[in-house]
Design a protein around this motif. Structure first.
Motif: not given
Ligand code: AMP
Length: 175
Positions: A28-40, A159-175
């Motif tokens: 819903k945030d114009p900066v967030g939406l644009r950044a998401t689509i543009q980064e990918i 996924l990587e063990a199944n031969g796939q490449k994986v990319f993510a814009l951000c991570e939530f680890a230990g949170e």
């Protein structure tokens, strides 16, 4: 962090103990939406993608504008019995029980170079079922792309063990 800071966490939704990562506050945030689509889009420009495949339902929201920006077509992978024409399907395990993903038989041509998109990877079961469907039809998955990775749950490694490449814009680890 224009993307991660705009994702809302709802504790104990839809079940006790689940930290639900809610992208509606990002979208819903114009900066967030644009950044998401543009980064990918930036990452895959020049990658000779033929099709973007998005997984129901939040993968549609992210995948369609990415396909539009890349100048390629978009293909939906849907839950069972939602697609009207002839489909191929794959069952996959959920925390409780199983579900099925389907794709139209004429959606992917043999040799198509496919980018797979969803909002989030947790166990990787959903994405792996979609990868298998694309491969069943002769498509090549160039990469699996997510807004959010939950590395503690292990989907990326699976996924990587199944031969796939994986990319993510951000991570939530230990949170
Ligand atoms: P999985 O198959 O375990 O990788 O789960 C991925 C799918 O479930 C994605 O389509 C997500 O939308 C959804 N999902 C799983 N866990 C979460 C979570 N903690 N927050 C939001 N969505 C989730």
């Amino acid at each position: 962090m224009p993307i991660k800071s705009r994702i809302r966490t709802i504790p104990h939704y839809p079940h006790e103990g689940i930290m639900f990562r809610d992208i509606t506050t990002l979208l819903k945030d114009p900066v967030g939406l644009r950044a998401t689509i543009q980064e990918i889009t930036k990452r895959y420009e020049g990658a000779k993608i033929d099709k973007v495949v998005g997984i129901e339902a939040r993968g549609f929201i992210v995948g369609t504008p990415v396909a539009y920006e890349l100048g390629v077509g978009f293909v939906p992978v849907r839950k069972k019995n939602k697609l009207p024409a002839e489909t191929a399907g794959r069952d996959y395990q959920l925390e409780y029980g199983s579900d099925r993903l389907e794709i139209h038989l004429d959606a992917i041509q043999p040799g198509d170079r496919v980018l797979l998109v969803d909002d989030l990877i947790a166990t990787g079961g959903t994405a792996l079922a979609a990868v298998n469907l694309i491969q069943d039809m002769g498509g090549e998955v160039l990469e699996c792309c997510f807004v959010i990775d939950l590395p503690d749950v292990g989907g990326r490694a699976r996924l990587e063990a199944n031969g796939q490449k994986v990319f993510a814009l951000c991570e939530f680890a230990g949170e």
